[in-house]
Motif scaffolding. Structure first.
Motif, short mmCIF file in Angstrom:
data_model
loop_
_atom_site.label_atom_id
_atom_site.label_comp_id
_atom_site.label_asym_id
_atom_site.label_seq_id
_atom_site.Cartn_x
_atom_site.Cartn_y
_atom_site.Cartn_z
N SER A 57 6.03 3.61 -5.99
CA SER A 57 5.71 4.24 -4.71
C SER A 57 6.98 4.89 -4.21
O SER A 57 7.99 4.22 -4.02
CB SER A 57 5.26 3.19 -3.68
OG SER A 57 4.04 2.63 -4.04
N VAL A 59 8.60 7.82 -1.35
CA VAL A 59 8.38 8.62 -0.15
C VAL A 59 9.39 9.75 -0.19
O VAL A 59 10.59 9.51 -0.37
CB VAL A 59 8.56 7.75 1.13
CG1 VAL A 59 8.41 8.59 2.38
CG2 VAL A 59 7.58 6.59 1.13
N LEU A 65 4.19 9.97 1.42
CA LEU A 65 4.03 9.03 0.31
C LEU A 65 3.63 9.81 -0.94
O LEU A 65 2.62 10.50 -0.95
CB LEU A 65 2.96 7.99 0.65
CG LEU A 65 2.62 6.99 -0.45
CD1 LEU A 65 3.82 6.08 -0.76
CD2 LEU A 65 1.42 6.15 -0.04
N SER A 70 0.71 2.67 -0.75
CA SER A 70 2.01 2.07 -0.46
C SER A 70 1.99 0.59 -0.83
O SER A 70 0.94 0.01 -1.14
CB SER A 70 2.31 2.21 1.04
OG SER A 70 1.42 1.38 1.79
#
Length: 115
Positions: A57, A59, A65, A70
């Motif tokens: 994950s 960002v 994202l 998430s």
């Protein structure tokens, strides 16, 4: 799509793009894809053994994202699905292309879990 001298791995992301519906992609971007879907109810009703293959994950610098979900989303799922197992991959969204050996290993293990 074929581009001379480009490696096949670089071109794999373009497979099927001639059939891609841009409105489908837009629905994920503006979150209209999820309108009316009761995710919590769906997840609570999963009764089978479940393996979730989780990619990284990330960002981006704009706070977007760059993943399907998430870590907080994943934590909520583990609370809702009873027999839930997470396999983590240190790769992007294309787990089956980026780490095919571990992907196949997970599938074989899933089959073994069913016996």
């Amino acid at each position: 799509m074929k581009v001379m001298l480009w490696p096949k791995d670089a071109l794999s992301g373009f497979q099927g793009m001639n059939n891609y519906d841009t409105l489908f992609g837009e629905a994920f971007f503006n979150d209209s894809f999820h309108n009316g879907i009761r995710h919590k109810d769906i997840l609570k009703n999963i009764k089978c053994k479940t393996i979730f293959m989780k990619a990284r994950s990330e960002v981006n610098e704009d706070g977007v994202l760059m993943a399907a979900l998430s870590e907080n989303d994943l934590e909520r799922i583990t609370e809702l699905v009873k027999d839930f197992h997470i396999i983590r991959f240190d790769c992007g969204h294309g787990i089956h292309m980026e780490n095919p050996k571990k992907f196949i290993e997970c599938l074989v293990n899933l089959i073994d879990m069913g016996n």
